[in-house]
Structure formats: C-alpha cells, structure tokens
Design a protein around this motif. Structure first.
Motif, PDB file in Angstrom:
ATOM      1  N   GLN A 177       0.889  -0.843   0.108  1.00 27.86           N
ATOM      2  CA  GLN A 177       0.107  -0.327   0.136  1.00 27.86           C
ATOM      3  C   GLN A 177       0.967   0.983   0.109  1.00 27.86           C
ATOM      4  N   LEU A 178       2.444   1.295   1.015  1.00 29.57           N
ATOM      5  CA  LEU A 178       2.746   2.672   0.022  1.00 29.57           C
ATOM      6  C   LEU A 178       3.153   2.692  -0.803  1.00 29.57           C
ATOM      7  N   CYS A 179       3.875   1.519  -1.289  1.00 27.77           N
ATOM      8  CA  CYS A 179       4.053   2.027  -2.503  1.00 27.77           C
ATOM      9  C   CYS A 179       2.697   2.608  -3.705  1.00 27.77           C
ATOM     10  N   GLN A 180       1.162   2.194  -3.133  1.00 27.88           N
ATOM     11  CA  GLN A 180       1.088   2.607  -4.248  1.00 27.88           C
ATOM     12  C   GLN A 180       0.770   4.375  -3.713  1.00 27.88           C
ATOM     13  N   ALA A 181       0.734   4.276  -2.684  1.00 28.97           N
ATOM     14  CA  ALA A 181       0.738   5.567  -2.767  1.00 28.97           C
ATOM     15  C   ALA A 181       1.225   6.945  -2.844  1.00 28.97           C
ATOM     16  N   GLN A 182       3.348   6.017  -3.036  1.00 27.93           N
ATOM     17  CA  GLN A 182       4.103   6.627  -3.884  1.00 27.93           C
ATOM     18  C   GLN A 182       3.689   6.604  -5.617  1.00 27.93           C
ATOM     19  N   SER A 183       3.806   5.426  -5.636  1.00 28.75           N
ATOM     20  CA  SER A 183       3.429   5.749  -7.357  1.00 28.75           C
ATOM     21  C   SER A 183       2.261   6.673  -7.063  1.00 28.75           C
ATOM     22  N   ALA A 184       1.167   7.018  -6.803  1.00 23.60           N
ATOM     23  CA  ALA A 184       0.708   7.746  -7.010  1.00 23.60           C
ATOM     24  C   ALA A 184       0.598   9.571  -7.206  1.00 23.60           C
ATOM     25  N   GLY A 185       2.033   9.637  -6.648  1.00 26.55           N
ATOM     26  CA  GLY A 185       2.556  10.951  -6.267  1.00 26.55           C
ATOM     27  C   GLY A 185       3.716  11.154  -4.957  1.00 26.55           C
ATOM     28  N   VAL A 223      -2.212   9.415   1.579  1.00 26.67           N
ATOM     29  CA  VAL A 223      -2.365   7.994   2.091  1.00 26.67           C
ATOM     30  C   VAL A 223      -2.668   6.581   1.758  1.00 26.67           C
ATOM     31  N   SER A 224      -1.986   5.536   1.414  1.00 27.11           N
ATOM     32  CA  SER A 224      -3.394   4.225   0.761  1.00 27.11           C
ATOM     33  C   SER A 224      -3.596   3.653   1.687  1.00 27.11           C
ATOM     34  N   ILE A 225      -4.523   2.925   2.129  1.00 30.06           N
ATOM     35  CA  ILE A 225      -5.588   1.497   2.624  1.00 30.06           C
ATOM     36  C   ILE A 225      -5.851   0.851   1.858  1.00 30.06           C
ATOM     37  N   GLU A 226      -4.670  -0.585   3.242  1.00 31.07           N
ATOM     38  CA  GLU A 226      -5.858  -1.902   2.048  1.00 31.07           C
ATOM     39  C   GLU A 226      -7.944  -1.191   2.923  1.00 31.07           C
ATOM     40  N   GLU A 227      -8.328  -1.738   1.769  1.00 34.80           N
ATOM     41  CA  GLU A 227     -10.101  -1.961   2.517  1.00 34.80           C
ATOM     42  C   GLU A 227     -10.078  -3.497   3.274  1.00 34.80           C
ATOM     43  N   GLN A 228     -10.572  -3.541   3.896  1.00 40.73           N
ATOM     44  CA  GLN A 228     -10.534  -4.815   5.101  1.00 40.73           C
ATOM     45  C   GLN A 228     -11.935  -5.561   4.267  1.00 40.73           C
TER      46      GLN A 228
END
Length: 233
Positions: free
Chosen positions: A193-201, A205-210
């Motif tokens: 999820q951290l990589c997702q946030a970094q890829s988005a700019g 914050v990017s948090i996995e859905e429960q």
C-alpha cells in the motif's frame, strides 16, 4: 566471577556510544554491573539508537503477539508504513547530519500523534512503521492523514539558517480474524500500500480495504462460544 576476565570491550563501546552509564567499568567484579550490561545491550536491540523509537526486530515481535490477540478478540489492528519522500535527495545534497536531523524531527512529530498503546518503530533508512491495536477503518485512515499533515507542517532545522520541510507517503494494512497472517506477510501488505501511495505521487495515504466477513453472528457463536454439554451415553 571477575568481569574483567570477560572480553567486554565491544559491548562497553556500544553502550558508551548510546550514552549509557559506566557502571560496569567502575565495578567490573560486581554481579549487578553485569546485569546492567545485559539490560543495556537488550535495550539497544529493542530501540533504534538515532531516533529512540522501537527497532524493526522489536516491532516484528510485537506484530506476532498482536496477530494472536486479533484472532482471540476479534478486534482488528492496523499496521502503517510511512516513508519520507525524497529523503535520499536531502541526504545527498545537505549531508548526513541534515539527514539525521530530518529523521529525528519526523520521529518526534510522529510520536506526538500516537497513543501509549501503539508501537512506533524505525523500519528502514527513512521508513517508519506504526502498529495500531484495536483500530477500526475510519480511525486508522483519519490518523494516517493526521500523521501526514503533522510531518508536512513541521519545520526541520538542519543548520544555522536552513530549514527543511518533509512529506510522507503512508500505506496501511489491517489484521482481522478473517485474514490468517504472519508478521512478515502483514508488513509486506502494508508496504504494498505504501508503494501505491508513492506511485500515485507521494505525500498521500493508501490503506487496504478491510474484507467483509462472511461469518454470521450465529456462526461466530458456534465457532468461539462455549461447548455444548455432553450427551449421556
């Protein structure tokens, strides 16, 4: 036993570097001094010497216990991974001292936002991890945004006239009863999820859905409730 017969130079040097007392050197044949040496070395293993936060190894031990607690209690927990954006550029252009000041300032800003029950650790060069027990989805996202804003609004002195401003990318993953996991797998999901946030700019914050639990209240009662009385044969 005379502690002077032991080869303690390296251990004493580590404690001296961390600012620990010199009791072992002053009382080398004293059993309490040996205990102090052992306690000091254990403390170095549990804490990051630069920031004073928990170490990566200590965090993984806490994650293992938290996974067990989640399975027993049913309360979800959130693991956040936080990375300082563009840290290598700061370290490369301003020098190692500026990089160290940046890490320490970010650690203090993060520490001011967390609960006593949470575990905040330095996880890598410019990466931190935060374990939030008994954390619901809405609270976790709100706290992650608060951490991101706190660091963004913290001026970081690195010299007589130079001040830096840092930003954070944050990724998070939950541990729930529905997800069988290990500390390494949990950390890997949060890093994804951290990589997702970094890829988005970055600076987001990017948090996995429960996942939605497919187990009904009645089924949970059958799985985790008291056993029925035995029938007479």
């Amino acid at each position: 036993m005379d502690l002077r017969e032991l080869r303690l130079d390296a251990a004493l040097a580590l404690l001296a570097q961390a600012g620990s007392s010199q009791a072992v050197q002053q009382r080398p044949d004293c059993t309490p001094a040996l205990q102090e040496l052992i306690d000091g070395l254990c403390g170095l293993c549990l804490a990051d010497p630069l920031t004073g936060l928990s170490s990566r190894g200590h965090l993984h031990a806490v994650l293992g216990r938290e996974i067990d607690r989640v399975l027993r209690s049913g309360e979800s927990a959130l693991l956040l991974m936080l990375d300082i954006d563009q840290f290598d550029a700061v370290n490369g252009t301003q020098g190692a001292a500026a990089g160290a000041a940046l890490l320490q300032s970010v650690a203090r800003a993060l520490g001011a936002c967390v609960r006593p029950m949470d575990t905040l650790a330095r996880y890598g060069d410019a990466q931190f991890a935060l374990l939030l027990p008994a954390c619901q989805a809405a609270f976790g996202r709100a706290l992650a945004e608060r951490l991101r804003r706190a660091v963004a609004h913290t001026p970081i002195p690195t010299g007589a006239s130079l001040r830096l401003h840092a930003t954070l990318s944050v990724g998070g993953a939950f541990a729930t009863q529905a997800i069988r996991s290990t500390p390494l797998l949990w950390a890997e999901r949060a890093r994804h999820q951290l990589c997702q946030a970094q890829s988005a700019g970055c600076d987001r914050v990017s948090i996995e859905e429960q996942p939605e639990s497919a187990v009904s209240a009645e089924e949970k009662s059958l799985l985790f409730g008291p056993l029925p009385p035995a029938e007479n044969s």
